[in-house]
Write an enzyme that holds these catalytic residues in place. Structure first.
Site, PDB file in Angstrom:
ATOM      1  N   SER A  15       0.790  -1.119  -0.234  1.00 11.91           N
ATOM      2  CA  SER A  15       0.149  -0.302   0.072  1.00 11.91           C
ATOM      3  C   SER A  15       0.713   1.164   0.015  1.00 11.91           C
ATOM      4  CB  SER A  15      -1.058  -0.030   1.363  1.00 11.91           C
ATOM      5  OG  SER A  15      -1.786  -0.969   1.446  1.00 11.91           O
ATOM      6  N   THR A  43       1.244  -6.881   2.018  1.00 10.77           N
ATOM      7  CA  THR A  43       0.263  -7.390   3.407  1.00 10.77           C
ATOM      8  C   THR A  43      -0.977  -7.165   3.229  1.00 10.77           C
ATOM      9  OG1 THR A  43       2.425  -7.489   4.489  1.00 10.77           O
ATOM     10  CG2 THR A  43       0.319  -7.925   5.697  1.00 10.77           C
ATOM     11  N   CYS A  44      -1.348  -5.813   3.161  1.00  7.18           N
ATOM     12  CA  CYS A  44      -2.641  -5.532   3.279  1.00  7.18           C
ATOM     13  C   CYS A  44      -3.732  -6.153   2.445  1.00  7.18           C
ATOM     14  CB  CYS A  44      -3.026  -4.023   3.191  1.00  7.18           C
ATOM     15  SG  CYS A  44      -4.760  -3.195   3.391  1.00  7.18           S
ATOM     16  N   CYS A  49      -5.079  -7.222   5.949  1.00  8.63           N
ATOM     17  CA  CYS A  49      -6.450  -6.389   6.215  1.00  8.63           C
ATOM     18  C   CYS A  49      -7.412  -7.074   5.294  1.00  8.63           C
ATOM     19  CB  CYS A  49      -6.198  -5.201   5.953  1.00  8.63           C
ATOM     20  SG  CYS A  49      -4.794  -4.389   6.652  1.00  8.63           S
ATOM     21  N   LYS A  52      -8.662 -10.546   5.573  1.00  9.83           N
ATOM     22  CA  LYS A  52      -9.088 -10.909   6.914  1.00  9.83           C
ATOM     23  C   LYS A  52     -10.389 -10.596   7.157  1.00  9.83           C
ATOM     24  CE  LYS A  52      -8.850  -7.695   9.735  1.00  9.83           C
ATOM     25  NZ  LYS A  52      -7.695  -7.068  10.352  1.00  9.83           N
ATOM     26  N   ALA A 116      14.879  -6.709  -4.794  1.00  8.29           N
ATOM     27  CA  ALA A 116      15.811  -5.656  -5.112  1.00  8.29           C
ATOM     28  C   ALA A 116      16.550  -5.394  -3.712  1.00  8.29           C
ATOM     29  CB  ALA A 116      15.123  -4.363  -5.441  1.00  8.29           C
ATOM     30  N   TYR A 179      -3.409  -8.126  18.136  1.00  6.31           N
ATOM     31  CA  TYR A 179      -4.385  -7.808  17.391  1.00  6.31           C
ATOM     32  C   TYR A 179      -4.619  -9.087  16.503  1.00  6.31           C
ATOM     33  CZ  TYR A 179      -3.970  -2.680  16.428  1.00  6.31           C
ATOM     34  OH  TYR A 179      -3.818  -1.222  16.404  1.00  6.31           O
ATOM     35  N   ILE A 180      -3.645  -9.621  15.699  1.00  9.65           N
ATOM     36  CA  ILE A 180      -3.600 -10.856  14.964  1.00  9.65           C
ATOM     37  C   ILE A 180      -4.396 -12.208  15.497  1.00  9.65           C
ATOM     38  CG2 ILE A 180      -2.397 -12.290  13.357  1.00  9.65           C
ATOM     39  CD1 ILE A 180      -0.705 -10.040  12.581  1.00  9.65           C
ATOM     40  N   GLU A 183      -7.957 -11.378  16.454  1.00 10.39           N
ATOM     41  CA  GLU A 183      -8.843 -11.331  15.326  1.00 10.39           C
ATOM     42  C   GLU A 183      -9.088 -12.713  14.570  1.00 10.39           C
ATOM     43  OE1 GLU A 183      -7.188  -8.382  12.589  1.00 10.39           O
ATOM     44  OE2 GLU A 183      -8.223  -6.713  13.686  1.00 10.39           O
ATOM     45  N   ASP A 304       5.685  -0.558   7.512  1.00 12.80           N
ATOM     46  CA  ASP A 304       5.700  -1.541   8.487  1.00 12.80           C
ATOM     47  C   ASP A 304       7.339  -1.741   8.734  1.00 12.80           C
ATOM     48  OD1 ASP A 304       3.361  -1.653   8.723  1.00 12.80           O
ATOM     49  OD2 ASP A 304       3.203  -3.774   8.568  1.00 12.80           O
ATOM     50  N   HIS A 436     -31.114   8.643  17.096  1.00 15.95           N
ATOM     51  CA  HIS A 436     -31.631   7.842  17.775  1.00 15.95           C
ATOM     52  C   HIS A 436     -32.441   6.819  16.865  1.00 15.95           C
ATOM     53  CE1 HIS A 436     -33.617   6.513  21.224  1.00 15.95           C
ATOM     54  NE2 HIS A 436     -34.705   6.400  20.765  1.00 15.95           N
ATOM     55  N   GLU A 441     -25.156   6.821  19.983  1.00 21.47           N
ATOM     56  CA  GLU A 441     -25.713   8.166  20.432  1.00 21.47           C
ATOM     57  C   GLU A 441     -25.107   8.236  22.010  1.00 21.47           C
ATOM     58  OE1 GLU A 441     -30.027   8.194  21.411  1.00 21.47           O
ATOM     59  OE2 GLU A 441     -30.003   6.170  20.789  1.00 21.47           O
TER      60      GLU A 441
HETATM   61  P1  NDP Z   1       0.984  -7.378  18.303  1.00 27.57           P
HETATM   62  O1  NDP Z   1       2.342  -6.779  18.619  1.00 27.57           O
HETATM   63  O2  NDP Z   1      -0.257  -6.849  18.359  1.00 27.57           O
HETATM   64  O3  NDP Z   1       0.836  -8.748  19.273  1.00 27.57           O
HETATM   65  C1  NDP Z   1       1.931  -9.929  19.539  1.00 27.57           C
HETATM   66  C2  NDP Z   1       1.550 -10.688  20.378  1.00 27.57           C
HETATM   67  O4  NDP Z   1       2.604 -11.866  20.676  1.00 27.57           O
HETATM   68  C3  NDP Z   1       1.263 -10.145  21.880  1.00 27.57           C
HETATM   69  O5  NDP Z   1       0.408 -10.716  22.505  1.00 27.57           O
HETATM   70  C4  NDP Z   1       2.678 -10.380  22.622  1.00 27.57           C
HETATM   71  O6  NDP Z   1       2.645 -10.577  24.129  1.00 27.57           O
HETATM   72  C5  NDP Z   1       3.129 -11.810  21.950  1.00 27.57           C
HETATM   73  N1  NDP Z   1       4.452 -12.077  21.855  1.00 27.57           N
HETATM   74  C6  NDP Z   1       5.441 -11.596  21.383  1.00 27.57           C
HETATM   75  N2  NDP Z   1       6.582 -12.228  21.709  1.00 27.57           N
HETATM   76  C7  NDP Z   1       6.022 -13.485  22.332  1.00 27.57           C
HETATM   77  C8  NDP Z   1       6.919 -14.265  23.050  1.00 27.57           C
HETATM   78  N3  NDP Z   1       8.142 -14.628  22.892  1.00 27.57           N
HETATM   79  N4  NDP Z   1       6.250 -15.296  23.584  1.00 27.57           N
HETATM   80  C9  NDP Z   1       4.797 -15.264  23.757  1.00 27.57           C
HETATM   81  N5  NDP Z   1       4.019 -14.383  23.362  1.00 27.57           N
HETATM   82  C10 NDP Z   1       4.701 -13.182  22.587  1.00 27.57           C
HETATM   83  O7  NDP Z   1       1.365  -7.937  16.973  1.00 27.57           O
HETATM   84  P2  NDP Z   1       0.468  -8.733  15.719  1.00 27.57           P
HETATM   85  O8  NDP Z   1       1.481  -9.762  14.819  1.00 27.57           O
HETATM   86  O9  NDP Z   1      -0.531  -9.091  16.291  1.00 27.57           O
HETATM   87  O10 NDP Z   1       0.253  -7.441  14.927  1.00 27.57           O
HETATM   88  C11 NDP Z   1       1.362  -6.744  14.206  1.00 27.57           C
HETATM   89  C12 NDP Z   1       0.667  -5.358  14.033  1.00 27.57           C
HETATM   90  O11 NDP Z   1       0.160  -5.470  13.009  1.00 27.57           O
HETATM   91  C13 NDP Z   1      -0.175  -4.783  15.081  1.00 27.57           C
HETATM   92  O12 NDP Z   1       0.696  -4.314  16.098  1.00 27.57           O
HETATM   93  C14 NDP Z   1      -0.733  -3.667  14.207  1.00 27.57           C
HETATM   94  O13 NDP Z   1      -0.044  -2.554  14.140  1.00 27.57           O
HETATM   95  C15 NDP Z   1      -0.911  -4.422  12.720  1.00 27.57           C
HETATM   96  N6  NDP Z   1      -2.341  -5.083  12.820  1.00 27.57           N
HETATM   97  C16 NDP Z   1      -3.391  -4.285  12.726  1.00 27.57           C
HETATM   98  C17 NDP Z   1      -4.737  -4.710  12.659  1.00 27.57           C
HETATM   99  C18 NDP Z   1      -5.845  -3.921  12.515  1.00 27.57           C
HETATM  100  O14 NDP Z   1      -5.473  -2.534  12.302  1.00 27.57           O
HETATM  101  N7  NDP Z   1      -7.054  -4.231  12.659  1.00 27.57           N
HETATM  102  C19 NDP Z   1      -4.959  -6.001  12.463  1.00 27.57           C
HETATM  103  C20 NDP Z   1      -3.729  -6.869  12.406  1.00 27.57           C
HETATM  104  C21 NDP Z   1      -2.267  -6.468  12.645  1.00 27.57           C
HETATM  105  P3  NDP Z   1       2.838  -9.181  24.663  1.00 27.57           P
HETATM  106  O15 NDP Z   1       1.518  -8.544  24.545  1.00 27.57           O
HETATM  107  O16 NDP Z   1       2.779  -9.913  26.167  1.00 27.57           O
HETATM  108  O17 NDP Z   1       4.041  -8.649  24.061  1.00 27.57           O
END
Ligand code: NDP
Length: 453
Positions: A15, A43-44, A49, A52, A116, A179-180, A183, A304, A436, A441
């Site tokens: 994107s 990715t998106c 996105c 998903k 590249a 997030y991932i 979801e 990213d 309403h 609201e």
């Molecule tokens: P996140 O950072 O949201 O979540 C990563 C998860 O993995 C957390 O729960 C983290 O735990 C856990 N984790 C990381 N390292 C370890 C480990 N060594 N052992 C166990 N658990 C671990 O990343 P995502 O991959 O879910 O998403 C990446 C990014 O992509 C997001 O931050 C967001 O910016 C984007 N995204 C946005 C979406 C949207 O807008 N709807 C949808 C999907 C992705 P802890 O919290 O304890 O660190």
């Protein structure tokens, strides 16, 4: 005649990269080349996105059938057909990829289906063996999901793989609580998969408003997702009946599939970046200034791969700001303040600005919060609850944060985000007439603070 082949060479056709390339070429007449080693759209569009969200829609029909019966419709629940859905999904992704290619072509961008790397501050080497020089190079290579570093971790899948499954697993363990992970837990549960989640913290969705993530976790549990806090995988192995997992909280279980939702890493490896002097952080992020410029003046990076705010619209805005700065002669820093976003769990969360916890550390606040059973699902006999919350500065009355947990919260927060970004006060929210009967609201009718800190 320029001493370079191109004014701009973009690496990465997601994107951010596509937007920067086509605006530089289309609006500023720049000669632009772009290399993408995989599919256009990034990715998106291809593995994030868009597919998903289509899966979110698909999984939502499960509950709608029961609701429709409650509303008097004579309709029976059938089986979800993954093969049929994924066939249509893949055709749609092919169509979107074509749109991205056409957009580049019609803007006059030369595209190269190749990997590249950088040879020097102005030269890109392509995996086809060609070399291209450019006055400016923009890196927009995105990121990738990472598995835990664990023996046999490759038995599990990551979000990229989910769209290519031949069939849905009977059961799945989702590792992570971000997030991932959240979801896909909701999506797969809605599609009929038995979902368990292990996350290492005390709660899912770290960094979001505590009350909002608590409500989402409650609703996920209530829907039947088997959630385990303070849990991580210690060992995993292939057994005859599935993937055996030993966890840090003393369980040994076998699942048809294991899914790592354990974060993402910027795609900055093996690109020759450090060799030419581009700084890379320990987590793989390319270091840039507020104009997305690296320490090598001709090399910029957006999206990213810079691990600033990893959201598609942010990458697009970073791309636009880069083009304005470099080709429009208007130095434009990227504004990362007050970005609204949504988490497409069931129910969804929409959020903008500070969490209650963060705001309380900055100064005195008033919190206005309401949680209730919305009309549509309450009528159908469901116990779902929604939440609307405003975090307000006691000093200047500005709404510092807005957090919504509700169906369509993503749509609502887009609108509330405008007011919050404009610096609206609580009194300006209150001066807006309610629509309403709606859930939203409540955002303009909460008169008394729930708490003051
Ligand atoms: P996140 O950072 O949201 O979540 C990563 C998860 O993995 C957390 O729960 C983290 O735990 C856990 N984790 C990381 N390292 C370890 C480990 N060594 N052992 C166990 N658990 C671990 O990343 P995502 O991959 O879910 O998403 C990446 C990014 O992509 C997001 O931050 C967001 O910016 C984007 N995204 C946005 C979406 C949207 O807008 N709807 C949808 C999907 C992705 P802890 O919290 O304890 O660190």
């Amino acid at each position: 005649m320029s001493e370079f082949d191109y004014d701009l060479f973009v690496i990465g056709g997601g994107s951010g990269g596509v937007r920067a390339a086509r605006v530089a070429a289309g609006d500023y007449d720049a000669k632009v080349g772009l290399a993408e080693e995989d599919r256009y759209g990034g990715t998106c569009v291809i593995r994030g996105c868009v597919p998903k969200k289509l899966m979110v829609f698909a999984s939502g029909y499960h509950e709608m059938v029961g609701d429709a019966q409650a509303y008097g419709w004579d309709i029976k629940e059938g089986q979800f057909d993954w093969a049929s859905f994924s066939g249509t999904l893949n055709s749609e992704l092919d169509r979107l990829e074509g749109v991205y290619r056409d957009l580049l072509k019609s803007s006059g961008v030369d595209t190269f289906d190749a990997r590249a790397t950088l040879k020097d501050a102005h030269t890109v080497m392509l995996s086809t063996g060609e070399e291209k020089t450019a006055k400016h190079i923009l890196i927009a290579t995105g990121g990738r999901p990472v598995r835990l570093s664990l023996e046999n971790a490759d038995l599990g899948i990551v979000s990229d793989d989910i769209f290519h499954l031949d069939q849905l697993p009977k059961s799945i363990l989702i590792v992570g609580g971000g997030y991932i992970a959240c979801e896909f837990a909701c999506i797969l549960h809605g599609l009929g998969v038995e979902v368990s989640m292990y996350f290492r913290g005390a709660q899912i969705l770290n960094g979001f408003d505590d009350e909002a993530r608590g409500l989402i976790a409650d609703q996920m549990r209530q829907r039947g997702i088997d959630m385990h806090s303070g849990a991580n995988i210690l060992e995993m192995a292939q057994h005859d009946d599935g993937i055996w997992v030993k966890s840090s909280h003393g369980q040994e279980r076998t699942f048809s599939q294991v899914f790592f939702g354990t974060g993402r890493r910027p795609n900055s490896d093996d690109m020759g970046l450090e060799d030419i002097g581009v700084q890379i952080a320990r987590n793989g992020a390319i270091e840039v200034n507020e104009y997305s410029q690296t320490g090598v003046p001709s090399v910029y990076a957006i999206g990213d791969v810079t691990n600033r705010v990893n959201l598609t619209p942010v990458a697009i805005r970073e791309g636009m700001a880069f083009v304005k700065t470099v080709f429009g002669g208007e130095p434009t820093p990227v504004d990362h303040d007050l970005i609204p976003s949504a988490v497409f769990t069931q129910p969804e969360m929409g959020t903008v600005g500070m969490t209650e916890e963060h705001a309380a550390q900055q100064g005195p606040i008033e919190v206005y919060c309401t949680s209730f059973r919305p009309m549509q699902t309450a009528f159908a006999g469901r116990d779902d609850r929604v939440m609307m919350k405003l975090v307000v500065s006691s000093e200047d009355r500005r709404v510092l944060g807005c957090h919504i947990v509700a169906p369509q919260a993503g749509e609502m927060i887009q609108m509330a985000g405008i007011a919050v970004k404009m610096g609206a006060t609580k009194e300006q929210f209150d001066a807006t007439c309610a629509v309403h009967p709606t859930m939203a609201e409540e955002l303009v009718t909460m008169r008394t603070p729930t708490r003051t800190t």
